[in-house]
Design an enzyme around this catalytic site. Structure first.
Site, PDB file in Angstrom:
ATOM      1  N   GLY A 136       0.787  -1.248   0.047  1.00  0.00           N
ATOM      2  CA  GLY A 136       0.124  -0.126   0.037  1.00  0.00           C
ATOM      3  C   GLY A 136       0.883   1.271  -0.059  1.00  0.00           C
ATOM      4  O   GLY A 136       2.136   0.992   0.374  1.00  0.00           O
ATOM      5  N   GLN A 173       3.223   9.941   0.945  1.00  0.00           N
ATOM      6  CA  GLN A 173       4.396   9.447   0.912  1.00  0.00           C
ATOM      7  C   GLN A 173       5.211   9.737  -0.437  1.00  0.00           C
ATOM      8  O   GLN A 173       6.711   9.471  -0.471  1.00  0.00           O
ATOM      9  CB  GLN A 173       4.311   7.897   1.022  1.00  0.00           C
ATOM     10  CG  GLN A 173       3.663   7.462   2.434  1.00  0.00           C
ATOM     11  CD  GLN A 173       3.842   5.986   2.293  1.00  0.00           C
ATOM     12  OE1 GLN A 173       3.016   5.286   1.729  1.00  0.00           O
ATOM     13  NE2 GLN A 173       5.081   5.380   2.910  1.00  0.00           N
ATOM     14  N   CYS A 214       6.782  -0.115   7.027  1.00  0.00           N
ATOM     15  CA  CYS A 214       6.428   0.950   5.998  1.00  0.00           C
ATOM     16  C   CYS A 214       7.562   1.475   4.999  1.00  0.00           C
ATOM     17  O   CYS A 214       8.562   1.698   5.534  1.00  0.00           O
ATOM     18  CB  CYS A 214       5.911   2.394   6.954  1.00  0.00           C
ATOM     19  SG  CYS A 214       5.598   3.744   6.223  1.00  0.00           S
ATOM     20  N   LEU A 215       7.170   1.784   3.983  1.00  0.00           N
ATOM     21  CA  LEU A 215       8.326   2.190   2.961  1.00  0.00           C
ATOM     22  C   LEU A 215       9.040   3.579   3.403  1.00  0.00           C
ATOM     23  O   LEU A 215       9.924   3.905   3.089  1.00  0.00           O
ATOM     24  CB  LEU A 215       7.750   2.405   1.521  1.00  0.00           C
ATOM     25  CG  LEU A 215       6.881   1.366   0.920  1.00  0.00           C
ATOM     26  CD1 LEU A 215       6.063   1.646  -0.373  1.00  0.00           C
ATOM     27  CD2 LEU A 215       8.162   0.174   0.683  1.00  0.00           C
ATOM     28  N   HIS A 252      -3.330   1.650   8.237  1.00  0.00           N
ATOM     29  CA  HIS A 252      -2.004   2.208   8.143  1.00  0.00           C
ATOM     30  C   HIS A 252      -1.807   3.281   7.128  1.00  0.00           C
ATOM     31  O   HIS A 252      -1.552   4.232   7.352  1.00  0.00           O
ATOM     32  CB  HIS A 252      -1.126   0.975   7.697  1.00  0.00           C
ATOM     33  CG  HIS A 252       0.327   1.286   7.558  1.00  0.00           C
ATOM     34  ND1 HIS A 252       1.315   0.897   8.285  1.00  0.00           N
ATOM     35  CD2 HIS A 252       0.808   2.147   6.611  1.00  0.00           C
ATOM     36  CE1 HIS A 252       2.447   1.435   7.791  1.00  0.00           C
ATOM     37  NE2 HIS A 252       2.111   2.187   6.803  1.00  0.00           N
ATOM     38  N   GLU A 253      -2.498   2.954   5.625  1.00  0.00           N
ATOM     39  CA  GLU A 253      -2.330   4.043   4.759  1.00  0.00           C
ATOM     40  C   GLU A 253      -3.641   5.303   5.352  1.00  0.00           C
ATOM     41  O   GLU A 253      -3.046   6.243   4.845  1.00  0.00           O
ATOM     42  CB  GLU A 253      -2.947   3.405   3.394  1.00  0.00           C
ATOM     43  CG  GLU A 253      -2.127   2.280   2.980  1.00  0.00           C
ATOM     44  CD  GLU A 253      -0.662   2.352   2.892  1.00  0.00           C
ATOM     45  OE1 GLU A 253      -0.212   3.554   2.745  1.00  0.00           O
ATOM     46  OE2 GLU A 253       0.112   1.405   3.037  1.00  0.00           O
ATOM     47  N   HIS A 264      -1.666   7.825   7.443  1.00  0.00           N
ATOM     48  CA  HIS A 264      -0.704   8.677   6.490  1.00  0.00           C
ATOM     49  C   HIS A 264      -1.497   9.838   6.093  1.00  0.00           C
ATOM     50  O   HIS A 264      -0.906  10.841   6.041  1.00  0.00           O
ATOM     51  CB  HIS A 264      -0.422   7.917   5.281  1.00  0.00           C
ATOM     52  CG  HIS A 264       0.991   7.007   5.401  1.00  0.00           C
ATOM     53  ND1 HIS A 264       2.185   7.345   6.001  1.00  0.00           N
ATOM     54  CD2 HIS A 264       1.179   5.879   5.130  1.00  0.00           C
ATOM     55  CE1 HIS A 264       3.032   6.344   5.988  1.00  0.00           C
ATOM     56  NE2 HIS A 264       2.371   5.293   5.603  1.00  0.00           N
TER      57      HIS A 264
END
Ligand code: NI
Length: 174
Positions: A47, A52, A100-101, A142-143, A146
């Site tokens: 995701g 991000q 997480c990226l 999670h997304e 953000h």
């Protein structure tokens, strides 16, 4: 479409509340969506959220699939969600591993609602809603965080639930 740089922990872009999208067809928005798809495909993530790539819009992409990072992830079509929202169905939460990226080399256990009802506008501008549970519900939450300037480390209950990725791979998911 281009692969964009992913904002890393400490970058202000990750801490801003993202703006609601008013016009899905605006070229700027279509560009953000295409760049998100392109950037996510270049990673082994499941995701990504617009902040991000330093684009402060309420847009997320969910793409759960088994990857080297998440071998147990269920397969789902790549889904673009614009102005997403959710309500928990029941109070039940479960704690499980996330990464997480934007926070490389770290994994941590995070409590999330197990079952949620989500709604969002799709890429065609239609309102969609559905129920998510387990891993996919976790990725959504999670997304979604953000979009509100929150990172999963903000939700960790104790520092002891934070692992380096190398220890995580040794101990938890070898
Ligand atoms: Ni993330």
């Amino acid at each position: 479409m281009s692969i964009r740089e992913i904002a890393q922990l400490g970058n202000d872009a990750l801490r801003i509340v993202a703006e609601q999208v008013a016009d899905i067809n605006a070229p700027e928005i279509q560009q953000v969506i295409n760049d998100l798809l392109c950037t996510l495909e270049d990673t082994s993530g499941v995701g990504i959220a617009a902040p991000q790539i330093a684009e402060s819009w309420q847009i997320i992409v969910l793409a759960s699939k088994p990857t080297p990072r998440y071998p147990e992830a269920p397969d789902m079509p790549v889904t673009v969600m614009i102005n997403p929202s959710f309500t928990p169905l029941g109070a039940e939460t479960e704690k499980d591993w996330e990464g997480c990226l934007s926070i490389p080399s770290i994994r941590a256990k995070v409590p999330r609602y197990k079952l949620i009802k989500i709604s969002y506008t799709n890429q065609q501008g239609l309102l969609e809603s559905s129920e998510l549970e387990g891993f996919v519900a976790r990725v959504f939450q999670h997304e979604y965080d953000h979009l509100n300037g929150l990172l999963y480390l903000d939700r960790v209950e104790t520092n002891q639930d934070i692992f380096s990725e190398s220890e995580y791979l040794k101990q938890i998911a070898p």
